[in-house]
Design a protein around this motif. Structure first.
Motif, PDB file in Angstrom:
ATOM      1  N   VAL A 483       0.825  -1.218   0.000  1.00 47.36           N
ATOM      2  CA  VAL A 483       0.000   0.000   0.000  1.00 47.36           C
ATOM      3  C   VAL A 483       0.853   1.259   0.000  1.00 47.36           C
ATOM      4  CG1 VAL A 483      -1.906  -1.140   1.204  1.00 47.36           C
ATOM      5  CG2 VAL A 483      -0.123   0.015   2.539  1.00 47.36           C
ATOM      6  N   GLU A 484       2.165   1.086   0.122  1.00 45.19           N
ATOM      7  CA  GLU A 484       3.059   2.223   0.263  1.00 45.19           C
ATOM      8  C   GLU A 484       3.221   2.991  -1.049  1.00 45.19           C
ATOM      9  OE1 GLU A 484       4.116  -0.831   3.392  1.00 45.19           O
ATOM     10  OE2 GLU A 484       3.560  -0.848   1.275  1.00 45.19           O
ATOM     11  N   THR A 485       3.548   4.275  -0.951  1.00 47.04           N
ATOM     12  CA  THR A 485       3.822   5.109  -2.116  1.00 47.04           C
ATOM     13  C   THR A 485       5.212   5.721  -1.946  1.00 47.04           C
ATOM     14  OG1 THR A 485       3.018   7.238  -1.233  1.00 47.04           O
ATOM     15  CG2 THR A 485       1.359   5.703  -2.131  1.00 47.04           C
ATOM     16  N   ALA A 486       5.573   6.607  -2.852  1.00 47.85           N
ATOM     17  CA  ALA A 486       6.875   7.283  -2.760  1.00 47.85           C
ATOM     18  C   ALA A 486       6.931   8.253  -1.585  1.00 47.85           C
ATOM     19  CB  ALA A 486       7.168   8.030  -4.064  1.00 47.85           C
ATOM     20  N   HIS A 487       5.795   8.523  -0.971  1.00 49.30           N
ATOM     21  CA  HIS A 487       5.724   9.441   0.178  1.00 49.30           C
ATOM     22  C   HIS A 487       5.438   8.628   1.434  1.00 49.30           C
ATOM     23  CE1 HIS A 487       5.540  12.688  -2.800  1.00 49.30           C
ATOM     24  NE2 HIS A 487       4.691  11.907  -3.444  1.00 49.30           N
ATOM     25  N   ALA A 488       6.305   8.742   2.435  1.00 49.29           N
ATOM     26  CA  ALA A 488       6.243   7.857   3.603  1.00 49.29           C
ATOM     27  C   ALA A 488       4.910   7.894   4.330  1.00 49.29           C
ATOM     28  CB  ALA A 488       7.377   8.215   4.571  1.00 49.29           C
ATOM     29  N   ASN A 489       4.239   9.043   4.324  1.00 43.69           N
ATOM     30  CA  ASN A 489       2.997   9.160   5.095  1.00 43.69           C
ATOM     31  C   ASN A 489       1.755   9.237   4.208  1.00 43.69           C
ATOM     32  OD1 ASN A 489       3.575  11.717   4.118  1.00 43.69           O
ATOM     33  ND2 ASN A 489       2.789  12.767   5.936  1.00 43.69           N
ATOM     34  N   VAL A 490       1.872   8.830   2.952  1.00 38.73           N
ATOM     35  CA  VAL A 490       0.718   8.744   2.048  1.00 38.73           C
ATOM     36  C   VAL A 490       0.605   7.303   1.567  1.00 38.73           C
ATOM     37  CG1 VAL A 490      -0.339   9.532  -0.096  1.00 38.73           C
ATOM     38  CG2 VAL A 490       0.982  11.142   1.307  1.00 38.73           C
ATOM     39  N   LEU A 491      -0.521   6.674   1.875  1.00 38.49           N
ATOM     40  CA  LEU A 491      -0.720   5.265   1.561  1.00 38.49           C
ATOM     41  C   LEU A 491      -1.939   5.082   0.664  1.00 38.49           C
ATOM     42  CD1 LEU A 491      -0.223   3.841   5.164  1.00 38.49           C
ATOM     43  CD2 LEU A 491       1.478   3.946   3.342  1.00 38.49           C
ATOM     44  N   LEU A 492      -1.886   4.062  -0.163  1.00 42.80           N
ATOM     45  CA  LEU A 492      -3.000   3.711  -1.034  1.00 42.80           C
ATOM     46  C   LEU A 492      -3.829   2.636  -0.336  1.00 42.80           C
ATOM     47  CD1 LEU A 492      -4.116   4.208  -3.950  1.00 42.80           C
ATOM     48  CD2 LEU A 492      -2.738   2.242  -4.658  1.00 42.80           C
ATOM     49  N   CYS A 493      -5.085   2.915  -0.087  1.00 42.35           N
ATOM     50  CA  CYS A 493      -5.901   1.905   0.604  1.00 42.35           C
ATOM     51  C   CYS A 493      -7.093   1.462  -0.237  1.00 42.35           C
ATOM     52  CB  CYS A 493      -6.357   2.404   1.978  1.00 42.35           C
ATOM     53  SG  CYS A 493      -7.599   3.711   1.956  1.00 42.35           S
ATOM     54  N   GLY A 494      -7.025   1.660  -1.542  1.00 39.77           N
ATOM     55  CA  GLY A 494      -8.105   1.248  -2.421  1.00 39.77           C
ATOM     56  C   GLY A 494      -7.766   0.004  -3.216  1.00 39.77           C
ATOM     57  N   ALA A 495      -8.616  -0.304  -4.184  1.00 38.70           N
ATOM     58  CA  ALA A 495      -8.481  -1.531  -4.966  1.00 38.70           C
ATOM     59  C   ALA A 495      -7.214  -1.571  -5.794  1.00 38.70           C
ATOM     60  CB  ALA A 495      -9.695  -1.700  -5.873  1.00 38.70           C
ATOM     61  N   GLY A 496      -6.576  -0.420  -6.053  1.00 33.37           N
ATOM     62  CA  GLY A 496      -5.356  -0.387  -6.845  1.00 33.37           C
ATOM     63  C   GLY A 496      -4.108  -0.779  -6.089  1.00 33.37           C
ATOM     64  N   ALA A 497      -4.234  -1.059  -4.785  1.00 32.28           N
ATOM     65  CA  ALA A 497      -3.092  -1.542  -4.011  1.00 32.28           C
ATOM     66  C   ALA A 497      -2.765  -2.978  -4.423  1.00 32.28           C
ATOM     67  CB  ALA A 497      -3.398  -1.495  -2.514  1.00 32.28           C
ATOM     68  N   VAL A 498      -1.560  -3.428  -4.109  1.00 28.23           N
ATOM     69  CA  VAL A 498      -1.253  -4.845  -4.300  1.00 28.23           C
ATOM     70  C   VAL A 498      -2.193  -5.643  -3.388  1.00 28.23           C
ATOM     71  CG1 VAL A 498       0.535  -6.624  -4.128  1.00 28.23           C
ATOM     72  CG2 VAL A 498       1.149  -4.298  -4.809  1.00 28.23           C
ATOM     73  N   ARG A 499      -2.797  -6.681  -3.914  1.00 29.85           N
ATOM     74  CA  ARG A 499      -3.821  -7.473  -3.227  1.00 29.85           C
ATOM     75  C   ARG A 499      -5.118  -6.682  -3.082  1.00 29.85           C
ATOM     76  NH1 ARG A 499      -0.153  -9.672   1.739  1.00 29.85           N
ATOM     77  NH2 ARG A 499      -0.057  -7.445   2.142  1.00 29.85           N
ATOM     78  N   GLY A 500      -5.343  -5.780  -4.061  1.00 28.41           N
ATOM     79  CA  GLY A 500      -6.594  -5.036  -4.116  1.00 28.41           C
ATOM     80  C   GLY A 500      -7.553  -5.696  -5.075  1.00 28.41           C
ATOM     81  N   GLY A 501      -8.661  -5.014  -5.357  1.00 24.65           N
ATOM     82  CA  GLY A 501      -9.649  -5.551  -6.278  1.00 24.65           C
ATOM     83  C   GLY A 501     -10.683  -6.382  -5.561  1.00 24.65           C
ATOM     84  N   GLY A 502     -11.928  -6.278  -5.998  1.00 27.57           N
ATOM     85  CA  GLY A 502     -12.995  -7.028  -5.353  1.00 27.57           C
ATOM     86  C   GLY A 502     -13.431  -6.367  -4.057  1.00 27.57           C
ATOM     87  N   VAL A 503     -14.568  -6.785  -3.542  1.00 29.00           N
ATOM     88  CA  VAL A 503     -15.050  -6.275  -2.262  1.00 29.00           C
ATOM     89  C   VAL A 503     -14.392  -7.108  -1.175  1.00 29.00           C
ATOM     90  CG1 VAL A 503     -17.070  -5.857  -0.827  1.00 29.00           C
ATOM     91  CG2 VAL A 503     -17.210  -5.526  -3.298  1.00 29.00           C
ATOM     92  N   SER A 504     -13.258  -6.613  -0.672  1.00 34.48           N
ATOM     93  CA  SER A 504     -12.470  -7.431   0.249  1.00 34.48           C
ATOM     94  C   SER A 504     -12.116  -6.734   1.551  1.00 34.48           C
ATOM     95  CB  SER A 504     -11.169  -7.873  -0.433  1.00 34.48           C
ATOM     96  OG  SER A 504     -10.300  -6.765  -0.594  1.00 34.48           O
ATOM     97  N   GLY A 505     -11.960  -5.422   1.531  1.00 29.74           N
ATOM     98  CA  GLY A 505     -11.483  -4.719   2.724  1.00 29.74           C
ATOM     99  C   GLY A 505     -10.007  -4.924   2.984  1.00 29.74           C
ATOM    100  N   ILE A 506      -9.355  -5.764   2.179  1.00 27.01           N
ATOM    101  CA  ILE A 506      -7.955  -6.107   2.425  1.00 27.01           C
ATOM    102  C   ILE A 506      -7.026  -4.900   2.290  1.00 27.01           C
ATOM    103  CG2 ILE A 506      -6.014  -7.473   1.527  1.00 27.01           C
ATOM    104  CD1 ILE A 506      -8.121  -9.707   0.972  1.00 27.01           C
TER     105      ILE A 506
END
Length: 518
Positions: A483-506
């Motif tokens: 979920v990490e990005t190039a900015h230490a305190n900005v994270l991706l928490c949507g379906a585009g994260a690794v292990r994203g996609g689907g209704v999962s909450g993961i």
């Protein structure tokens, strides 16, 4: 929601989709101050229920339909008041030779295979193939809420070189053709590799393999279950859990910019009262990687721009249609996934037409009847009269096909899709449609461009971008949790994260764990 936004929070979450709500609930339960900014007037993103037909008391899951990837760990951790129900039938696939029913018990399934193929060979291959998939699911699914394993570590965990090869190294078409001889059976297997993914069975980029993997590992079983009360019930449960833990959720507040120095950040947003800025230690973005880049003022990468490829159709019927195949009743055929024009050859032909810039002449699709398993989404009067909901997911319809004239292409594709369904029915599906209070048929269709407009999905991609294999990719700098990005305190928490996609909450869970340092 009438909440007065403070000047600063431990965490600001951009987007109140189900993943953003999962992250909010975990962080608030850990004692962090949390603000969720949602652009729309409701939370949930694509995981919502709505009454789309005027004056009709039917609450449909409008964009996403079934649940498989939501870990019970999240349900337990957040004490969600949410449940799913198993479907009695996995799938039914009609054809000119009869139909293939998967479900209703092992013997019933075996008999259906035998009638279609003339023997037990395909059924035994089916059992063997999916026994391997179940073993893979049991090993891979628990890793989705753990720090990302390396490729070698995941391979060792699966501990089956043949399975690893067919899923992670060779195009899925190779395994399907090795295991199965019947065209219809091959097609039923392949469909799980094409949900929202525009790829051929032998695509060397393995996009179809990644899609297939996520569709067969859910819950460690690969089962796809019906959410009781519809997808909106999950959103409501998550919103309630986040609010109960102390998170603040404001709707009608659109984030327009994120500024960060890596340790502190500011999020600018606008609402009907004007523009304002809120400070945060961490920012979690429950939006696409493309949207994240725009918020940061950066150029989106090519991988953030993958187009979607699906048609979504919602219907309310006065009754289920009669089938040409008399070996199965409609309430059994529609209880699982009803496959239309999804033989192996048909899928290849549809892909070829779409790849050359034409709408498929025989559009492949699959249909789900939520109300057979969970009639609670219907008003009492509708349920008593035998009304049913149908949701249809069309394949091999990339966004590019709608770019010239979305409205005309939508109408043409919808007509062709329903006509293809009608070839397996004794009566046109339109004769079964309910009417709304204005006398209009209860049917709506959404193309990838409609999803882009309504939900801000780039190119209408339901996964936000091309799916990734669930292991760390050092060349892509996936980070410890994916979920990490190039900015230490900005994270991706949507379906585009690794292990994203689907209704999962993961992704929501994993972004919260990254913030909490666990």
């Amino acid at each position: 929601m009438p909440v007065q936004v403070q000047d600063s929070y431990d965490a600001v979450i951009v987007g109140g989709g189900h993943n953003g709500l999962v992250a909010a609930a975990y962080l608030a339960r850990a004692g962090r101050s949390v603000l969720v900014l949602e652009r729309l007037d409701r939370t949930g993103g694509a995981a919502v229920s709505t009454r789309p037909f005027a004056g009709v008391d039917a609450r449909l899951s409008r964009y996403s339909y079934l649940v498989s990837l939501l870990p019970q760990q999240i349900v337990r951790d957040l004490r969600l008041d949410f449940a799913v129900r198993k479907r009695t039938v996995s799938s039914y696939t009609p054809s000119g030779r009869g139909g293939l029913l998967v479900g209703g018990g092992t013997e019933r399934t075996r008999e259906s295979f035998a009638r279609l193929t003339g023997g037990d060979t395909e059924f035994k291959s089916w059992q063997s193939f999916y026994a391997v998939m179940r073993r893979v699911a049991e090993r891979v699914f628990p890793t989705l809420t753990e720090p990302l394993p390396t490729r070698d570590a995941l391979r060792a965990r699966i501990d089956d070189e043949a399975a690893w090869r067919m899923l992670f190294e060779e195009p899925l078409g190779v395994a399907i053709e090795e295991h199965f001889a019947d065209d219809l059976v091959r097609g039923v297997v392949l469909t799980d590799a094409l949900i929202g993914t525009f790829a051929d069975a032998h695509d060397p980029a393995l996009h179809q393999n990644r899609c297939f993997l996520y569709h067969v590992i859910g819950g460690g079983t690969g089962d796809w279950d019906v959410p009781v009360g519809g997808m909106g019930a999950l959103t409501d449960a998550l919103s309630n859990a986040a609010l109960a833990a102390g998170a603040e959720i404001v709707t009608g507040h659109e984030a327009t910019r994120i500024d960060t120095d890596g340790s502190r950040a500011e999020v600018t947003f606008r609402s009907d009262t004007g523009e304002a800025t809120v400070a945060a230690r961490d920012v979690l973005v429950n939006a696409s990687p493309h949207a994240l880049a725009t918020l940061l003022g950066e150029e989106p990468s090519a991988s953030a721009c993958a187009e979607g490829a699906q048609l979504k159709v919602n219907m309310l019927l006065r009754r289920l249609p009669r089938l040409r195949d008399r070996s199965v009743e409609p309430n059994e055929a529609f209880a699982g996934t009803f496959h239309v024009a999804e033989g192996y050859g048909q899928l290849a032909a549809a892909y070829g037409e779409a790849a050359s810039g034409r709408l498929p002449s025989a559009p492949p699709s699959e249909i789900y009847c939520h109300s057979l398993t969970d009639p609670s989404i219907l008003g009492p009067d509708l349920a008593a009269q035998g009304y049913q909901t149908l949701t249809l997911f069309g394949l091999h319809t990339p966004a590019r096909l709608f770019a010239h004239d979305n409205e005309a292409a939508r109408a043409e594709l919808l007509a062709a899709t329903l006509a293809q369904l009608d070839t397996y029915l004794e009566e046109p599906i339109t004769d079964c449609l309910a009417l709304d209070e204005n006398g209009r048929p209860c049917i709506e269709a959404k193309t990838p461009l409609d999803l882009e407009s309504e939900l801000r999905l780039p190119g209408g991609n339901i996964f936000h971008r091309a799916l990734s294999f669930p292991y760390a990719d050092e060349s892509a700098a996936t980070g410890r949790w994916g979920v990490e990005t190039a900015h230490a305190n900005v994270l991706l928490c949507g379906a585009g994260a690794v292990r994203g996609g689907g209704v999962s909450g993961i992704p929501g869970h994993n972004a919260a764990m990254a913030v909490l340092g666990r």
